[in-house]
Design a protein around this motif. Structure first.
Motif, PDB file in Angstrom:
ATOM      1  N   SER A  64       0.823  -1.215   0.000  1.00 35.97           N
ATOM      2  CA  SER A  64       0.000   0.000   0.000  1.00 35.97           C
ATOM      3  C   SER A  64       0.855   1.262   0.000  1.00 35.97           C
ATOM      4  CB  SER A  64      -0.939   0.017   1.210  1.00 35.97           C
ATOM      5  OG  SER A  64      -1.852  -1.038   1.148  1.00 35.97           O
ATOM      6  N   VAL A  65       1.895   1.277   0.815  1.00 38.39           N
ATOM      7  CA  VAL A  65       2.776   2.449   0.873  1.00 38.39           C
ATOM      8  C   VAL A  65       3.480   2.632  -0.468  1.00 38.39           C
ATOM      9  CG1 VAL A  65       4.852   3.414   1.935  1.00 38.39           C
ATOM     10  CG2 VAL A  65       3.077   2.398   3.368  1.00 38.39           C
ATOM     11  N   THR A  66       3.980   1.543  -1.030  1.00 32.47           N
ATOM     12  CA  THR A  66       4.657   1.641  -2.329  1.00 32.47           C
ATOM     13  C   THR A  66       3.702   2.125  -3.410  1.00 32.47           C
ATOM     14  OG1 THR A  66       6.150  -0.151  -1.726  1.00 32.47           O
ATOM     15  CG2 THR A  66       5.993   0.384  -4.047  1.00 32.47           C
ATOM     16  N   LEU A  67       2.523   1.558  -3.450  1.00 31.93           N
ATOM     17  CA  LEU A  67       1.533   1.969  -4.447  1.00 31.93           C
ATOM     18  C   LEU A  67       1.154   3.436  -4.257  1.00 31.93           C
ATOM     19  CD1 LEU A  67      -0.256   1.182  -6.817  1.00 31.93           C
ATOM     20  CD2 LEU A  67      -1.975   0.423  -5.175  1.00 31.93           C
ATOM     21  N   GLY A  68       0.965   3.851  -3.017  1.00 28.14           N
ATOM     22  CA  GLY A  68       0.638   5.245  -2.727  1.00 28.14           C
ATOM     23  C   GLY A  68       1.731   6.196  -3.177  1.00 28.14           C
ATOM     24  N   MET A  69       2.976   5.816  -2.930  1.00 31.25           N
ATOM     25  CA  MET A  69       4.089   6.684  -3.338  1.00 31.25           C
ATOM     26  C   MET A  69       4.247   6.694  -4.859  1.00 31.25           C
ATOM     27  SD  MET A  69       6.873   6.328  -0.315  1.00 31.25           S
ATOM     28  CE  MET A  69       7.653   7.861  -0.756  1.00 31.25           C
ATOM     29  N   ALA A  70       4.041   5.545  -5.493  1.00 32.82           N
ATOM     30  CA  ALA A  70       4.121   5.489  -6.958  1.00 32.82           C
ATOM     31  C   ALA A  70       3.031   6.353  -7.593  1.00 32.82           C
ATOM     32  CB  ALA A  70       4.019   4.043  -7.436  1.00 32.82           C
ATOM     33  N   LEU A  71       1.818   6.248  -7.069  1.00 31.95           N
ATOM     34  CA  LEU A  71       0.727   7.082  -7.585  1.00 31.95           C
ATOM     35  C   LEU A  71       1.000   8.559  -7.329  1.00 31.95           C
ATOM     36  CD1 LEU A  71      -2.359   4.936  -6.515  1.00 31.95           C
ATOM     37  CD2 LEU A  71      -1.572   5.389  -8.853  1.00 31.95           C
ATOM     38  N   GLY A  72       1.524   8.879  -6.154  1.00 36.21           N
ATOM     39  CA  GLY A  72       1.870  10.261  -5.836  1.00 36.21           C
ATOM     40  C   GLY A  72       2.915  10.816  -6.796  1.00 36.21           C
ATOM     41  N   TRP A  73       3.901   9.991  -7.129  1.00 37.90           N
ATOM     42  CA  TRP A  73       4.934  10.431  -8.067  1.00 37.90           C
ATOM     43  C   TRP A  73       4.339  10.673  -9.453  1.00 37.90           C
ATOM     44  CZ3 TRP A  73       9.477  12.553  -7.836  1.00 37.90           C
ATOM     45  CH2 TRP A  73      10.210  12.688  -8.998  1.00 37.90           C
ATOM     46  N   GLU A  74       3.437   9.808  -9.866  1.00 36.36           N
ATOM     47  CA  GLU A  74       2.813   9.971 -11.177  1.00 36.36           C
ATOM     48  C   GLU A  74       1.949  11.235 -11.232  1.00 36.36           C
ATOM     49  OE1 GLU A  74       3.692   8.246 -13.872  1.00 36.36           O
ATOM     50  OE2 GLU A  74       5.085   7.235 -12.526  1.00 36.36           O
ATOM     51  N   VAL A  75       1.290  11.558 -10.149  1.00 38.18           N
ATOM     52  CA  VAL A  75       0.523  12.809 -10.075  1.00 38.18           C
ATOM     53  C   VAL A  75       1.484  14.000 -10.169  1.00 38.18           C
ATOM     54  CG1 VAL A  75      -0.887  14.271  -8.560  1.00 38.18           C
ATOM     55  CG2 VAL A  75      -1.452  11.842  -8.843  1.00 38.18           C
ATOM     56  N   PHE A  76       2.618  13.906  -9.456  1.00 34.03           N
ATOM     57  CA  PHE A  76       3.643  14.949  -9.521  1.00 34.03           C
ATOM     58  C   PHE A  76       4.120  15.133 -10.963  1.00 34.03           C
ATOM     59  CE2 PHE A  76       8.271  15.495  -9.886  1.00 34.03           C
ATOM     60  CZ  PHE A  76       8.386  16.812  -9.479  1.00 34.03           C
ATOM     61  N   GLU A  77       4.397  14.017 -11.656  1.00 33.43           N
ATOM     62  CA  GLU A  77       4.843  14.109 -13.046  1.00 33.43           C
ATOM     63  C   GLU A  77       3.799  14.797 -13.931  1.00 33.43           C
ATOM     64  OE1 GLU A  77       5.864  10.241 -14.580  1.00 33.43           O
ATOM     65  OE2 GLU A  77       7.934  10.440 -13.947  1.00 33.43           O
ATOM     66  N   ARG A  78       2.553  14.430 -13.746  1.00 30.13           N
ATOM     67  CA  ARG A  78       1.487  15.002 -14.575  1.00 30.13           C
ATOM     68  C   ARG A  78       1.318  16.496 -14.313  1.00 30.13           C
ATOM     69  NH1 ARG A  78      -0.507  16.207 -18.821  1.00 30.13           N
ATOM     70  NH2 ARG A  78      -2.730  16.212 -19.111  1.00 30.13           N
ATOM     71  N   ILE A  79       1.252  16.874 -13.058  1.00 26.99           N
ATOM     72  CA  ILE A  79       1.106  18.288 -12.704  1.00 26.99           C
ATOM     73  C   ILE A  79       2.349  19.066 -13.130  1.00 26.99           C
ATOM     74  CG2 ILE A  79       0.944  19.916 -10.774  1.00 26.99           C
ATOM     75  CD1 ILE A  79      -0.859  17.811  -9.392  1.00 26.99           C
ATOM     76  N   GLY A  80       3.522  18.465 -12.894  1.00 24.99           N
ATOM     77  CA  GLY A  80       4.757  19.118 -13.309  1.00 24.99           C
ATOM     78  C   GLY A  80       4.820  19.340 -14.808  1.00 24.99           C
ATOM     79  N   HIS A  81       4.317  18.383 -15.570  1.00 22.99           N
ATOM     80  CA  HIS A  81       4.324  18.535 -17.025  1.00 22.99           C
ATOM     81  C   HIS A  81       3.384  19.653 -17.475  1.00 22.99           C
ATOM     82  CE1 HIS A  81       4.747  17.514 -21.213  1.00 22.99           C
ATOM     83  NE2 HIS A  81       3.437  17.458 -21.326  1.00 22.99           N
ATOM     84  N   ILE A  82       2.306  19.842 -16.766  1.00 22.03           N
ATOM     85  CA  ILE A  82       1.360  20.910 -17.112  1.00 22.03           C
ATOM     86  C   ILE A  82       1.997  22.282 -16.882  1.00 22.03           C
ATOM     87  CG2 ILE A  82      -0.806  22.040 -16.426  1.00 22.03           C
ATOM     88  CD1 ILE A  82      -1.878  19.179 -15.834  1.00 22.03           C
ATOM     89  N   TYR A  83       2.660  22.441 -15.730  1.00 20.87           N
ATOM     90  CA  TYR A  83       3.198  23.754 -15.365  1.00 20.87           C
ATOM     91  C   TYR A  83       4.656  23.964 -15.765  1.00 20.87           C
ATOM     92  CZ  TYR A  83      -1.131  24.316 -12.838  1.00 20.87           C
ATOM     93  OH  TYR A  83      -2.462  24.411 -12.535  1.00 20.87           O
ATOM     94  N   LEU A  84       5.413  22.891 -15.935  1.00 22.50           N
ATOM     95  CA  LEU A  84       6.827  22.997 -16.307  1.00 22.50           C
ATOM     96  C   LEU A  84       7.156  22.002 -17.425  1.00 22.50           C
ATOM     97  CD1 LEU A  84       8.271  23.044 -12.680  1.00 22.50           C
ATOM     98  CD2 LEU A  84       8.090  24.997 -14.211  1.00 22.50           C
ATOM     99  N   PRO A  85       6.497  22.104 -18.569  1.00 24.65           N
ATOM    100  CA  PRO A  85       6.684  21.095 -19.621  1.00 24.65           C
ATOM    101  C   PRO A  85       8.114  20.999 -20.149  1.00 24.65           C
ATOM    102  CG  PRO A  85       5.484  22.973 -20.472  1.00 24.65           C
ATOM    103  CD  PRO A  85       5.603  23.168 -18.988  1.00 24.65           C
ATOM    104  N   MET A  86       8.879  22.068 -20.013  1.00 25.81           N
ATOM    105  CA  MET A  86      10.251  22.027 -20.502  1.00 25.81           C
ATOM    106  C   MET A  86      11.167  21.251 -19.565  1.00 25.81           C
ATOM    107  SD  MET A  86       9.466  24.748 -18.660  1.00 25.81           S
ATOM    108  CE  MET A  86       9.136  26.319 -19.289  1.00 25.81           C
ATOM    109  N   TYR A  87      10.724  20.962 -18.332  1.00 26.12           N
ATOM    110  CA  TYR A  87      11.540  20.246 -17.354  1.00 26.12           C
ATOM    111  C   TYR A  87      11.019  18.837 -17.040  1.00 26.12           C
ATOM    112  CZ  TYR A  87      13.563  24.808 -16.515  1.00 26.12           C
ATOM    113  OH  TYR A  87      14.174  26.019 -16.676  1.00 26.12           O
TER     114      TYR A  87
END
Length: 116
Positions: A64-87
């Motif tokens: 559960s902790v691993t899945l939660g952290m993996a999902l959290g990272w994927e959300v970070f990637e998605r949001i980061g791509h929206i606001y910082l697509p060059m990075y």
């Protein structure tokens, strides 16, 4: 509490983070597309080692902790791509599912290798 397991997990997580910054700086994700999967696999290993060393050996909690952290990272990637697509690059739904699968496989390896 297993101090050695926690230290090993911390070292692996630090290596994953360092590799992330190197890959961003030198465009390694475009040169070696599979490096992303290796990072998620290693991240799953590191998280599982830290959780099993610090918190519990309970299979459901570790997964559960691993899945939660993996999902959290994927959300970070998605949001980061929206606001910082060059990075931050977002590979789409298939990439997200593969990243989560690799993290769970890394966790599963730890659970199999450290079963008592």
């Amino acid at each position: 509490m297993n101090k050695l397991r926690t230290i090993e997990g911390g070292i692996i997580i630090a290596l994953v983070i360092a590799l992330y910054f190197l890959a961003q700086k030198y465009s390694l994700y475009f040169i070696f597309p599979g490096i992303d999967w290796v990072q998620h696999f290693m991240g799953g290993i590191g998280i599982a080692l830290v959780v099993s060393g610090l918190i519990t050996r309970n299979l459901k909690v570790i997964l559960s902790v691993t899945l939660g952290m993996a999902l959290g990272w994927e959300v970070f990637e998605r949001i980061g791509h929206i606001y910082l697509p060059m990075y931050i690059n977002y590979g789409g739904t298939g990439d997200t599912l593969m990243d989560i699968f690799c993290a769970i496989m890394g966790t599963s390896l730890v659970l199999l290798a450290t079963r008592e």
